[in-house]
Enzyme design. Structure first.
Site, PDB file in Angstrom:
ATOM      1  N   THR A 189       7.298 -20.684  19.613  1.00 16.58           N
ATOM      2  CA  THR A 189       6.079 -21.112  20.525  1.00 16.58           C
ATOM      3  C   THR A 189       5.153 -20.784  21.774  1.00 16.58           C
ATOM      4  O   THR A 189       6.596 -22.253  21.796  1.00 16.58           O
ATOM      5  CB  THR A 189       5.110 -21.039  19.249  1.00 16.58           C
ATOM      6  OG1 THR A 189       4.946 -20.870  17.803  1.00 16.58           O
ATOM      7  CG2 THR A 189       3.137 -21.131  19.127  1.00 16.58           C
ATOM      8  N   GLY A 243       4.263 -23.552  10.668  1.00 18.44           N
ATOM      9  CA  GLY A 243       3.241 -23.259  10.728  1.00 18.44           C
ATOM     10  C   GLY A 243       2.533 -24.164   9.114  1.00 18.44           C
ATOM     11  O   GLY A 243       1.212 -24.562   9.086  1.00 18.44           O
TER      12      GLY A 243
HETATM   13  N1  ASP Z   1       4.232 -22.533  14.524  1.00 17.72           N
HETATM   14  C1  ASP Z   1       4.835 -21.366  14.783  1.00 17.72           C
HETATM   15  C2  ASP Z   1       4.253 -20.771  13.114  1.00 17.72           C
HETATM   16  O1  ASP Z   1       4.720 -21.468  11.937  1.00 17.72           O
HETATM   17  C3  ASP Z   1       6.384 -21.235  14.849  1.00 17.72           C
HETATM   18  C4  ASP Z   1       6.680 -21.844  16.011  1.00 17.72           C
HETATM   19  O2  ASP Z   1       5.886 -22.821  16.172  1.00 17.72           O
HETATM   20  O3  ASP Z   1       7.191 -21.211  16.510  1.00 17.72           O
HETATM   21  O4  ASP Z   1       4.063 -19.284  13.400  1.00 17.72           O
END
Ligand code: ASP
Length: 322
Positions: A189, A243
């Site tokens: 992300t 997440g």
């Molecule tokens: N936080 C993001 C999610 O759970 C994933 C990530 O940080 O790459 O969708």
């Protein structure tokens, strides 16, 4: 008298209460160690982070808004296939790319978010359009795609977002019957947080979510208060990681609340909330800037793709010991 007039005019034209601008970005956290990253990949990631920092810095140094700066920085990272956002987003179980994004303005806590969008080249700009050009905070799925087309945002077909490396990760997950979190243990992300010279903060986060996600799963990134938050009274946060845990803890809002109500520093508040999230079983990290000029990060993973910029210069880092 004339001198007084000149001084008065100067005071009016010089920026009232100029703040030192700050920009912090991330490109994901996870098991990112020297032995798992090739030298070429290490170099490419650092160059991409620096490029994104430059885009945002240019805006802030010229007196532009934190909102414009975080959007610009995140667009650069969305366009780079090394990160799990925009082009290079991870695959769902069904082999599609469904993206989530959010943006927030610390001046009035106005916010815009999208979940499960599939056809906007830069989901972060769609989130901004939701904030500025709709009465809503969050749009999802096909409705958000339609809104994007109606507002004239640049569209892209599925082949634009899909990359061979992300397809390999999905195939590996299916072949080994792994859970989402096992594939390379990396969250890609992207996010940016900034303070502008007028003292306003803003946050932006964009993601493809997690490999193999199903059933319209939405992570923390587009959820205001979980993966993204901005409040001129306290702080501005963008998160990356598992997440589900960030949502349960309300990580981004919780950090700002601790700063606002307990008077904690940015570092103390973010370390405490990352620990709370980790104690439940989650992993990942946050980047943080405060209106007072603190610029920091906190993570419980071996590494996090990250970078900082201010008038004093720019630096990028990957591993935990940098
Ligand atoms: N936080 C993001 C999610 O759970 C994933 C990530 O940080 O790459 O969708």
């Amino acid at each position: 008298m004339r001198l007084l007039l000149i001084i008065g005019a100067l005071m009016m034209t010089s920026p009232a209460a100029a703040h030192d601008w700050k920009l912090v970005i991330h490109g994901g956290a996870g098991v990112i160690e020297r032995n798992v990253l090739s030298p070429e990949k290490d170099k490419a990631i650092r160059a991409a982070l620096d490029h994104a920092l430059q885009s945002g810095s240019k805006i802030l140094a010229a007196g532009g808004s934190s909102l414009d700066a975080v959007e610009a920085a995140v667009r650069e990272l969305e366009n780079d296939p090394n990160f799990n956002a925009g082009r290079g987003a991870v695959f769902t179980y069904e082999g599609t790319n469904e993206m989530d994004a959010a943006i927030m303005d610390g001046r009035d806590r106005n916010a815009g978010a999208v979940a499960g969008v599939t056809s906007t080249k830069n989901p972060i700009s769609l989130a901004r359009t939701v904030m500025e050009d709709s009465p809503h905070v969050m749009l999802s799925g096909e409705g958000a795609n339609i809104f994007s087309r109606e507002k004239g945002l640049e569209q892209a077909g599925p082949e634009y977002f899909a990359t061979p490396e992300r397809k390999r990760q999905l195939d590996e997950l299916k072949a080994n019957k792994l859970s989402w979190f096992d594939v390379d243990m990396k969250y890609g992300t992207v996010g940016a947080v900034a303070l502008d010279v007028s003292g306003h903060v803003a946050a932006a986060t964009s993601t493809g979510g997690v490999t193999g996600k199903r059933w319209g799963r939405v992570g923390d990134s587009p959820i205001i208060g979980a993966g993204t938050y901005a409040d001129d009274r306290a702080c501005v946060i963008s998160a990356t990681g598992s997440g589900e845990y960030f949502i349960r803890v309300g990580v981004a809002h919780e950090i700002c609340a601790r700063m606002r109500m307990k008077g904690e520093s940015a570092k103390a508040a973010s370390d405490a909330v990352i620990k709370e999230m980790a104690d439940l079983g989650g992993s990942g990290g946050v980047i943080i800037v405060s209106p007072g000029g603190e610029a920091d990060w906190s993570f419980n993973t071996p590494g996090m793709y990250r970078g900082k910029a201010s008038a004093a210069g720019r630096n990028v880092a990957i591993y935990g010991d940098e």
